[in-house]
Motif scaffolding. Structure first.
Motif, short mmCIF file in Angstrom:
data_model
loop_
_atom_site.label_atom_id
_atom_site.label_comp_id
_atom_site.label_asym_id
_atom_site.label_seq_id
_atom_site.Cartn_x
_atom_site.Cartn_y
_atom_site.Cartn_z
N LYS A 103 67.92 24.10 117.44
CA LYS A 103 68.45 24.33 116.20
C LYS A 103 67.48 25.57 115.50
CE LYS A 103 69.52 19.62 115.23
NZ LYS A 103 68.99 18.26 114.54
N GLY A 104 66.54 25.84 116.34
CA GLY A 104 65.76 26.97 115.68
C GLY A 104 64.69 26.59 114.21
N ALA A 105 64.25 25.43 114.38
CA ALA A 105 63.54 24.95 113.36
C ALA A 105 62.10 25.24 113.24
CB ALA A 105 63.76 23.21 113.55
N VAL A 106 61.98 26.45 113.05
CA VAL A 106 60.73 27.20 113.18
C VAL A 106 59.89 26.97 111.99
CG1 VAL A 106 61.66 28.94 114.65
CG2 VAL A 106 61.57 29.49 112.43
N ILE A 107 58.44 27.29 112.35
CA ILE A 107 57.52 27.18 110.92
C ILE A 107 57.94 28.22 110.31
CG2 ILE A 107 55.27 27.44 110.35
CD1 ILE A 107 54.38 26.31 113.15
N GLU A 108 58.03 28.15 108.79
CA GLU A 108 58.32 29.01 107.84
C GLU A 108 56.88 29.37 107.06
OE1 GLU A 108 61.64 28.11 105.67
OE2 GLU A 108 63.03 29.68 106.73
N TYR A 109 56.53 30.57 106.99
CA TYR A 109 55.47 30.88 105.98
C TYR A 109 55.96 31.38 104.67
CZ TYR A 109 52.74 30.64 110.43
OH TYR A 109 52.21 30.39 111.46
N GLN A 110 55.38 31.68 103.75
CA GLN A 110 55.60 32.40 102.42
C GLN A 110 54.54 33.25 101.97
OE1 GLN A 110 56.51 28.74 99.89
NE2 GLN A 110 54.66 29.05 98.90
N VAL A 111 55.07 34.40 101.28
CA VAL A 111 54.24 35.21 100.50
C VAL A 111 54.66 35.66 99.12
CG1 VAL A 111 55.44 37.24 101.63
CG2 VAL A 111 52.79 37.42 100.81
N THR A 112 53.87 35.66 98.42
CA THR A 112 54.17 35.97 96.90
C THR A 112 53.87 37.40 96.58
OG1 THR A 112 54.04 33.74 96.16
CG2 THR A 112 54.11 35.32 94.41
N LEU A 113 55.06 38.04 96.33
CA LEU A 113 54.67 39.33 95.50
C LEU A 113 54.77 39.33 94.12
CD1 LEU A 113 56.77 41.52 97.84
CD2 LEU A 113 54.39 41.13 98.09
N PRO A 114 53.49 39.29 93.28
CA PRO A 114 53.50 39.12 91.74
C PRO A 114 54.00 40.10 91.05
CG PRO A 114 51.41 38.83 92.93
CD PRO A 114 52.32 39.55 93.91
N GLU A 115 54.63 40.07 89.98
CA GLU A 115 55.15 40.90 89.18
C GLU A 115 54.19 41.96 88.56
OE1 GLU A 115 56.47 38.24 85.91
OE2 GLU A 115 58.36 37.78 87.08
N GLY A 116 54.56 43.03 88.52
CA GLY A 116 53.57 44.02 88.00
C GLY A 116 52.64 44.69 88.73
N ILE A 117 52.81 44.26 90.05
CA ILE A 117 51.86 45.05 91.19
C ILE A 117 52.75 46.31 91.41
CG2 ILE A 117 50.84 43.00 92.05
CD1 ILE A 117 52.64 43.07 94.70
N THR A 118 51.88 47.28 92.34
CA THR A 118 52.67 48.41 92.89
C THR A 118 52.89 48.25 94.22
OG1 THR A 118 50.60 49.31 93.64
CG2 THR A 118 51.08 49.79 91.34
N LEU A 119 53.85 49.06 94.73
CA LEU A 119 54.26 49.20 96.01
C LEU A 119 53.14 49.15 96.84
CD1 LEU A 119 56.50 49.18 98.12
CD2 LEU A 119 56.72 51.39 97.90
N ALA A 120 52.14 49.95 96.96
CA ALA A 120 50.82 49.94 97.49
C ALA A 120 50.23 48.61 97.65
CB ALA A 120 49.90 50.96 96.89
N GLN A 121 50.22 48.00 96.64
CA GLN A 121 49.54 46.64 96.51
C GLN A 121 50.37 45.59 97.20
OE1 GLN A 121 49.13 46.59 92.18
NE2 GLN A 121 46.84 46.77 92.04
N ALA A 122 51.60 45.88 97.13
CA ALA A 122 52.52 45.04 97.80
C ALA A 122 52.36 45.03 99.53
CB ALA A 122 53.98 45.06 97.41
N LEU A 123 52.10 46.23 99.54
CA LEU A 123 51.91 46.32 101.21
C LEU A 123 50.44 45.93 101.49
CD1 LEU A 123 53.28 50.21 101.46
CD2 LEU A 123 54.33 48.04 102.39
N GLU A 124 49.63 45.85 100.82
CA GLU A 124 48.51 45.35 101.07
C GLU A 124 48.33 43.80 101.25
OE1 GLU A 124 45.68 46.68 97.80
OE2 GLU A 124 45.55 48.79 98.65
#
Length: 343
Positions: A103-124
């Motif tokens: 079924k592919g019932a794998v573990i799912e992780y999550q990550v939040t990209l907050p509003e107002g950050i830059t692309l460089a900060q998102a990559l960090e």
């Protein structure tokens, strides 16, 4: 006349088959042996069920790898297992473990990209995710730049949101989803725009939304702040907003915005020295900022200044604005340049 030994042999054979079947069924239905915290099983690309079965047996999870392997081959399920990371818990049988893999019932992780950050900060932020593969080389990665042909960067082209992902997914794959989400959100906001807003295309809306996002400390003020910027654009006044200057300074910004920075013509994002919008967004704007930029609140204010608590004082005239600056800013920092200032 039948020979007695033949009958006894057939009876023994049937009994052996029955006992063997019962043994197999008993082993097959035997629950896995798991620790209290469960067991994590990682299935790599191209990994066979036979190899997984041996690993599960070696780790003491199941007691007969051959049965699981043979069952997978007999049913054809051995070719349908999905790669990924699985969390086994409770007391699953071998059949239930195989069902989870199919079924592919794998573990799912999550990550939040907050509003107002830059692309460089998102990559960090993405680089700190241990389960996420890092393949991008920074904001200037060719794959990112390809999303913004003819632009200086891919800044702002990703919707800040919480994203789910599986172990082994890459930062590039996740940002592709964030880009698709941004394009959908931007298209919907553009379709519902106020026709009086002086923006030529969705990209200009994205640029303005990023400025609104960076200027907003109180969410309820997004529409009013967007209204100030829209009215300034309509009148040919410069936006004169500090966050654009700071963005253009990049790593050179030490936390103190000086008059020399505001007078710097070489900074393309310096909206004190250049007319109109800056060349790119300055952050990742969220849905509310996009809507505010395209449906700004009605009003007459042309100026605003921060109170210091996240909110702003809005003024219709330069005189009223300068009074607000003296009251809320100049007492705190003599070198402060309010945002926005005179046109």
């Amino acid at each position: 006349m039948r020979k007695p030994w033949l009958a006894l042999g057939l009876l023994a054979l049937c009994l052996g088959v029955a006992l063997g079947t019962l043994w197999v069924l008993d082993r097959w239905q035997q629950p896995a042996t798991l620790q209290a915290g469960g067991y994590t099983l990682t299935v790599g690309a191209g990994e066979s069920l036979a190899g997984l079965s041996r690993r599960l047996e070696a780790d003491g999870i199941i007691d007969n790898a051959l049965l699981l392997d043979l069952y997978g081959r007999y049913t054809g399920l051995d070719g349908r297992i999905h790669r990924g990371e699985y969390r086994l818990s409770g007391a699953p049988t071998a059949a239930e473990i195989l069902d989870q893999l199919v079924k592919g019932a794998v573990i799912e992780y999550q990550v939040t990209l907050p509003e107002g950050i830059t692309l460089a900060q998102a990559l960090e932020i993405l680089a700190r995710e241990e389960a996420l593969e890092r393949v991008l080389e920074g904001p200037g990665d060719p794959r990112l730049l390809a999303l913004a042909p003819g632009r200086l960067s891919a800044e702002g082209l990703f919707l800040p949101e919480t994203y789910r992902y599986r172990r082994g997914e890459s930062d590039w794959a996740l940002l592709q989803r964030a880009h698709a989400a941004l394009e959908t959100a931007l298209a919907e906001a553009w379709a519902e725009r106020d026709p009086a807003v002086p923006l030529a295309d969705p990209y200009e809306a994205l640029v303005l939304a990023s400025i609104v996002e960076r200027e907003t400390g109180v969410p309820a003020e997004r529409g009013r702040i967007a209204g100030v910027f829209v009215r300034r654009l309509q009148r040919g006044m410069r936006l004169q907003t500090d966050p654009t200057v700071i963005y253009g300074l990049g790593a050179a910004f030490d936390g103190n915005l000086r008059r020399e920075h505001l007078k710097d013509d070489s900074n393309p994002w310096n909206t004190y020295r250049h007319d109109g919008l800056p060349p790119t967004p300055i952050a990742l704007p969220g849905l509310a900022a996009l809507r505010a930029a395209l449906q700004p609140a009605e009003g007459t204010a042309l100026y605003f200044v921060a109170r210091g608590d996240g909110s702003h004082v809005f003024s219709d005239t330069l005189e009223a604005h300068q009074r607000a600056v003296r009251e809320y800013q100049l007492k705190r920092r003599a070198d402060y340049r309010s945002t926005p200032g005179p046109g």
